[in-house]
Design an enzyme around this catalytic site. Structure first.
Site, PDB file in Angstrom:
ATOM      1  N   ASP A  29     -37.019  12.082  10.542  1.00 34.98           N
ATOM      2  CA  ASP A  29     -36.254  13.140   9.865  1.00 34.98           C
ATOM      3  C   ASP A  29     -35.564  12.511   8.648  1.00 34.98           C
ATOM      4  O   ASP A  29     -35.001  11.429   8.729  1.00 34.98           O
ATOM      5  CB  ASP A  29     -35.217  13.719  10.827  1.00 34.98           C
ATOM      6  CG  ASP A  29     -34.615  15.013  10.320  1.00 34.98           C
ATOM      7  OD1 ASP A  29     -34.726  16.026  11.015  1.00 34.98           O
ATOM      8  OD2 ASP A  29     -34.009  15.012   9.222  1.00 34.98           O
ATOM      9  N   ILE A  30     -35.632  13.201   7.520  1.00 36.97           N
ATOM     10  CA  ILE A  30     -35.104  12.658   6.261  1.00 36.97           C
ATOM     11  C   ILE A  30     -33.567  12.702   6.217  1.00 36.97           C
ATOM     12  O   ILE A  30     -32.946  11.976   5.436  1.00 36.97           O
ATOM     13  CB  ILE A  30     -35.728  13.399   5.038  1.00 36.97           C
ATOM     14  CG1 ILE A  30     -35.768  12.523   3.817  1.00 36.97           C
ATOM     15  CG2 ILE A  30     -35.063  14.714   4.777  1.00 36.97           C
ATOM     16  CD1 ILE A  30     -36.676  11.330   3.908  1.00 36.97           C
ATOM     17  N   GLU A  88     -33.991  25.667   9.738  1.00 37.01           N
ATOM     18  CA  GLU A  88     -34.188  25.223   8.360  1.00 37.01           C
ATOM     19  C   GLU A  88     -35.657  25.270   7.941  1.00 37.01           C
ATOM     20  O   GLU A  88     -35.979  25.724   6.838  1.00 37.01           O
ATOM     21  CB  GLU A  88     -33.637  23.795   8.208  1.00 37.01           C
ATOM     22  CG  GLU A  88     -33.628  23.297   6.773  1.00 37.01           C
ATOM     23  CD  GLU A  88     -33.174  21.835   6.685  1.00 37.01           C
ATOM     24  OE1 GLU A  88     -32.335  21.398   7.506  1.00 37.01           O
ATOM     25  OE2 GLU A  88     -33.681  21.140   5.796  1.00 37.01           O
ATOM     26  N   HIS A  93     -41.258  22.471  15.413  1.00 36.35           N
ATOM     27  CA  HIS A  93     -41.008  21.029  15.533  1.00 36.35           C
ATOM     28  C   HIS A  93     -40.014  20.761  16.647  1.00 36.35           C
ATOM     29  O   HIS A  93     -39.182  21.593  16.969  1.00 36.35           O
ATOM     30  CB  HIS A  93     -40.516  20.429  14.214  1.00 36.35           C
ATOM     31  CG  HIS A  93     -39.316  21.111  13.639  1.00 36.35           C
ATOM     32  ND1 HIS A  93     -39.400  22.284  12.932  1.00 36.35           N
ATOM     33  CD2 HIS A  93     -38.002  20.795  13.671  1.00 36.35           C
ATOM     34  CE1 HIS A  93     -38.195  22.660  12.533  1.00 36.35           C
ATOM     35  NE2 HIS A  93     -37.319  21.776  12.987  1.00 36.35           N
ATOM     36  N   HIS A  95     -37.150  17.912  17.732  1.00 34.95           N
ATOM     37  CA  HIS A  95     -36.336  16.762  17.310  1.00 34.95           C
ATOM     38  C   HIS A  95     -36.236  15.779  18.474  1.00 34.95           C
ATOM     39  O   HIS A  95     -35.894  16.190  19.600  1.00 34.95           O
ATOM     40  CB  HIS A  95     -34.902  17.192  16.980  1.00 34.95           C
ATOM     41  CG  HIS A  95     -34.741  18.094  15.802  1.00 34.95           C
ATOM     42  ND1 HIS A  95     -34.324  17.639  14.570  1.00 34.95           N
ATOM     43  CD2 HIS A  95     -34.918  19.433  15.654  1.00 34.95           C
ATOM     44  CE1 HIS A  95     -34.238  18.655  13.729  1.00 34.95           C
ATOM     45  NE2 HIS A  95     -34.590  19.762  14.356  1.00 34.95           N
TER      46      HIS A  95
HETATM   47  P1  5GP Z   1     -34.397  22.718  11.811  1.00 32.45           P
HETATM   48  O1  5GP Z   1     -35.464  23.574  11.171  1.00 32.45           O
HETATM   49  O2  5GP Z   1     -34.785  22.247  13.190  1.00 32.45           O
HETATM   50  O3  5GP Z   1     -33.053  23.405  11.801  1.00 32.45           O
HETATM   51  O4  5GP Z   1     -34.219  21.425  10.918  1.00 32.45           O
HETATM   52  C1  5GP Z   1     -35.280  20.889  10.173  1.00 32.45           C
HETATM   53  C2  5GP Z   1     -35.147  19.387  10.076  1.00 32.45           C
HETATM   54  O5  5GP Z   1     -36.153  18.947   9.163  1.00 32.45           O
HETATM   55  C3  5GP Z   1     -33.795  18.890   9.555  1.00 32.45           C
HETATM   56  O6  5GP Z   1     -33.256  17.954  10.464  1.00 32.45           O
HETATM   57  C4  5GP Z   1     -34.136  18.253   8.210  1.00 32.45           C
HETATM   58  O7  5GP Z   1     -33.381  17.099   7.922  1.00 32.45           O
HETATM   59  C5  5GP Z   1     -35.611  17.934   8.342  1.00 32.45           C
HETATM   60  N1  5GP Z   1     -36.324  17.998   7.059  1.00 32.45           N
HETATM   61  C6  5GP Z   1     -36.252  19.006   6.158  1.00 32.45           C
HETATM   62  N2  5GP Z   1     -37.048  18.752   5.095  1.00 32.45           N
HETATM   63  C7  5GP Z   1     -37.631  17.550   5.353  1.00 32.45           C
HETATM   64  C8  5GP Z   1     -38.560  16.746   4.625  1.00 32.45           C
HETATM   65  O8  5GP Z   1     -39.018  17.079   3.535  1.00 32.45           O
HETATM   66  N3  5GP Z   1     -38.932  15.573   5.197  1.00 32.45           N
HETATM   67  C9  5GP Z   1     -38.455  15.174   6.422  1.00 32.45           C
HETATM   68  N4  5GP Z   1     -38.899  13.999   6.889  1.00 32.45           N
HETATM   69  N5  5GP Z   1     -37.579  15.913   7.124  1.00 32.45           N
HETATM   70  C10 5GP Z   1     -37.175  17.076   6.603  1.00 32.45           C
END
Ligand code: 5GP
Length: 129
Positions: A29-30, A88, A93, A95
């Site tokens: 995760d970035i 987001e 996905h 985590h």
């Molecule tokens: P969620 O959708 O589960 O709320 O969060 C999405 C996750 O994807 C976040 O923790 C965010 O930091 C990660 N994320 C978003 N864009 C990117 C990206 O371009 N590259 C990576 N490696 N992680 C990402």
């Protein structure tokens, strides 16, 4: 429009890749909660994890388990937590987050790492497979 994760799968944008199978990909995760915070995704772009067909869902879970085992070996921590959010990025996905206490899973205490540090942890996790 393709999700950011589909762009990662298609190598249009880079990632720190931890593991890959025919149908799944794991990368750091970035914007991590902790060192080694990893995302496991199906290559097929489906928004909601629970809309995956049972076969692909099971494959992703088995893949995530293998990644979690390697992560636990690579990163000193109490446990590997698994979390599903998806607010987001509309591409299913999981985590995987190394945790020592409850606050490590809150998504509020973010950590920053240099490129070198991201590469080092990627290499450590890969070596533990
Ligand atoms: P969620 O959708 O589960 O709320 O969060 C999405 C996750 O994807 C976040 O923790 C965010 O930091 C990660 N994320 C978003 N864009 C990117 C990206 O371009 N590259 C990576 N490696 N992680 C990402």
């Amino acid at each position: 429009m393709a999700s950011i994760f589909t762009k990662i799968i298609n190598k249009e944008i880079p990632c720190y890749k931890v593991a890959e199978t025919e149908n799944c990909l794991a990368f750091l995760d970035i914007n991590p909660n902790a060192e080694g915070h990893t995302l496991c995704i199906p290559k097929k772009e489906i928004d909601n994890l629970f809309d995956l067909d049972t076969e692909l869902y099971s494959e992703l879970m088995v893949f995530s388990k293998k990644v979690a085992k390697a992560l636990k070996k690579a990163v000193p921590c109490e446990r590997i937590a698994m979390s599903v959010i998806g607010l987001e990025v509309p591409h299913a996905h999981v985590h995987l987050i190394p945790i020592n206490e409850m606050k490590d899973i809150t998504f509020r205490n973010k950590k920053t790492f240099s490129e070198r540090e991201f590469i080092n942890i990627t290499d450590k996790i890969k070596a533990c497979f």
